[in-house]
Design an enzyme around this catalytic site. Structure first.
Site, mmCIF file in Angstrom:
data_model
loop_
_atom_site.group_PDB
_atom_site.id
_atom_site.type_symbol
_atom_site.label_atom_id
_atom_site.label_comp_id
_atom_site.label_asym_id
_atom_site.label_seq_id
_atom_site.Cartn_x
_atom_site.Cartn_y
_atom_site.Cartn_z
ATOM 1 N N GLU A 277 12.800 -53.455 -11.825
ATOM 2 C CA GLU A 277 11.861 -52.342 -11.979
ATOM 3 C C GLU A 277 10.760 -52.381 -10.921
ATOM 4 O O GLU A 277 10.371 -51.354 -10.384
ATOM 5 C CB GLU A 277 11.239 -52.347 -13.386
ATOM 6 C CG GLU A 277 12.186 -51.906 -14.474
ATOM 7 C CD GLU A 277 12.673 -50.461 -14.298
ATOM 8 O OE1 GLU A 277 11.936 -49.661 -13.695
ATOM 9 O OE2 GLU A 277 13.788 -50.161 -14.736
ATOM 10 N N TYR B 32 4.959 -47.083 -17.712
ATOM 11 C CA TYR B 32 6.375 -46.822 -17.433
ATOM 12 C C TYR B 32 7.178 -48.134 -17.438
ATOM 13 O O TYR B 32 8.210 -48.246 -18.115
ATOM 14 C CB TYR B 32 6.555 -46.097 -16.075
ATOM 15 C CG TYR B 32 7.949 -46.301 -15.583
ATOM 16 C CD1 TYR B 32 9.005 -45.587 -16.164
ATOM 17 C CD2 TYR B 32 8.259 -47.279 -14.631
ATOM 18 C CE1 TYR B 32 10.316 -45.826 -15.796
ATOM 19 C CE2 TYR B 32 9.558 -47.524 -14.262
ATOM 20 C CZ TYR B 32 10.578 -46.793 -14.843
ATOM 21 O OH TYR B 32 11.876 -47.051 -14.495
ATOM 22 N N ASP C 34 9.291 -41.618 -15.545
ATOM 23 C CA ASP C 34 9.100 -41.889 -14.116
ATOM 24 C C ASP C 34 9.302 -40.566 -13.365
ATOM 25 O O ASP C 34 9.426 -39.503 -13.969
ATOM 26 C CB ASP C 34 10.057 -42.986 -13.636
ATOM 27 C CG ASP C 34 11.503 -42.512 -13.575
ATOM 28 O OD1 ASP C 34 11.803 -41.433 -14.152
ATOM 29 O OD2 ASP C 34 12.328 -43.191 -12.951
#
Ligand code: SF4
Length: 353
Positions: free
Chosen positions: A33, A116, A134
């Protein structure tokens, strides 16, 4: 078929096989991520493997030096991500007993993990019901539901998050989150979305109203600041002078050359006449080559860089300025910003050492 079910059906038939999708290991998900923020999958993939192979778990990551992390990160840009990862790893080692947390409420307390990323890790690792929002999700929702609230405004963030919270499939949160992000990346793309093949097109507001290119709406960015940097490249045959950038400016912790910054574009003659130049150089210093300006874009800054190859500094300059004399064959151990890395690559190809 409703929006969420259609997305999940599409995902199960069309998803890419990506390594971080085949794991519930929160450490691996976190790595992917952070690496994929502002980075395309193809560019980020080798970095993901580099980190997974070098650091087996969050504890070994926490023991790395900042130099090593930045060195592994070199070429990815946005280096604060790498520095923050190290801080996060150390915090997990110290405060969570070295066990990567998976609860959203724990994750958002960590440096570099925003809402997020916390939603992504908690839902992918343990199926916690947290909707991710996102750039891909903003785009899909704005177009499908015809929402023109700016996605980078406070109201917009709330509105899109609330909508995603109502759409997430409670029994399959990870699957829903993956599906909507993948759909945005592969079908409802920023440019040239494949609307004619889209399983949602009958009910898509933007498609039906022919307003796809107008959504999502984004507030204009801040003005770009222009900066003028004159780098001095000193090579004594086997060593090059480098300096570590401090933490108060761009490229914190990376290595570049000694430099002079001016408020406007100057002639090289004006730079040579400056007080700083005369503080560092002898009158007989030879200038062998000047190149630039090279334009280099950062998020909110445009750099105009000149590279000036010089024969020597005054003898006390290195000590007075904390510069480092780096053996040329060890330059790769000193992480550099992209601009400097690209310059050095050409430069080293052009000289014999
Ligand atoms: S029809 Fe086009 S704009 Fe609408 S959701 Fe599908 S890909 Fe996106």
């Amino acid at each position: 078929m409703d929006f969420s079910t259609a997305l999940i059906n599409w995902y199960q038939q069309n998803k890419r096989d990506l390594p971080w999708r085949n794991t519930q290991n929160a450490y691996h998900i976190w790595l992917s991520e952070i690496i994929l923020q502002q980075t395309r999958v193809a560019q980020g993939m080798p970095y993901y493997y580099k980190f997974v192979n070098r650091f087996a778990n969050i504890n070994s990551f926490a023991e790395a030096s900042e130099d090593e992390i930045l060195n592994l990160w070199q070429g990815l840009g946005y280096y604060s991500r790498g520095r923050n990862m190290l801080k996060t790893a150390i915090a997990i080692k110290n405060n969570f007993g070295g066990v990567f947390p998976t609860a959203y409420s724990d994750l958002v307390s960590l440096i570099g993990i925003g809402e997020y990323t916390a939603a992504a890790i908690s839902s992918f690792a343990t199926n916690e019901v947290r909707a991710v929002v996102d750039g891909n999700v903003y785009r899909v929702l704005a177009r499908f539901y015809g929402i023109d609230t700016p996605i980078n405004s406070t109201n917009g963030k709330k509105e899109f998050q609330n909508l995603a919270n109502t759409l997430i499939v409670i029994q399959q949160p990870a699957l829903f989150n993956q599906a909507i992000m993948e759909f945005g990346a592969l079908v409802c793309k920023p440019k040239n979305p494949t609307c004619n093949l889209c399983p949602l097109n009958i009910n898509c507001w933007a498609y039906q109203q022919n307003k796809i290119s107008q959504l999502p709406v984004k507030l204009k960015k801040l003005k770009i600041k222009e900066r003028y940097l004159y780098f001095f490249v000193v090579n004594n045959g086997s060593h090059i002078i480098m300096k570590r950038r401090d933490n108060t400016d761009i490229w914190a912790g990376l290595y570049d050359f000694p430099s002079i910054e001016t408020p406007t574009l100057q002639t090289i003659g004006e730079v040579f006449a400056s007080q700083q130049f005369n503080l560092w150089f002898n009158a007989n210093t030879e200038i062998s080559k000047i190149s630039g300006p090279v334009k280099h874009l950062l998020t909110h800054q445009k750099i105009y860089a000149h590279f000036i190859e010089v024969s020597q500094f005054k003898t006390n300059s290195i000590k007075n300025n904390n510069w480092i004399s780096v053996p040329i064959n060890q330059l790769e151990n000193f992480a550099q910003p992209k601009l400097i890395f690209a310059y050095l690559k050409n430069y080293l190809n052009s000289i014999k050492y």
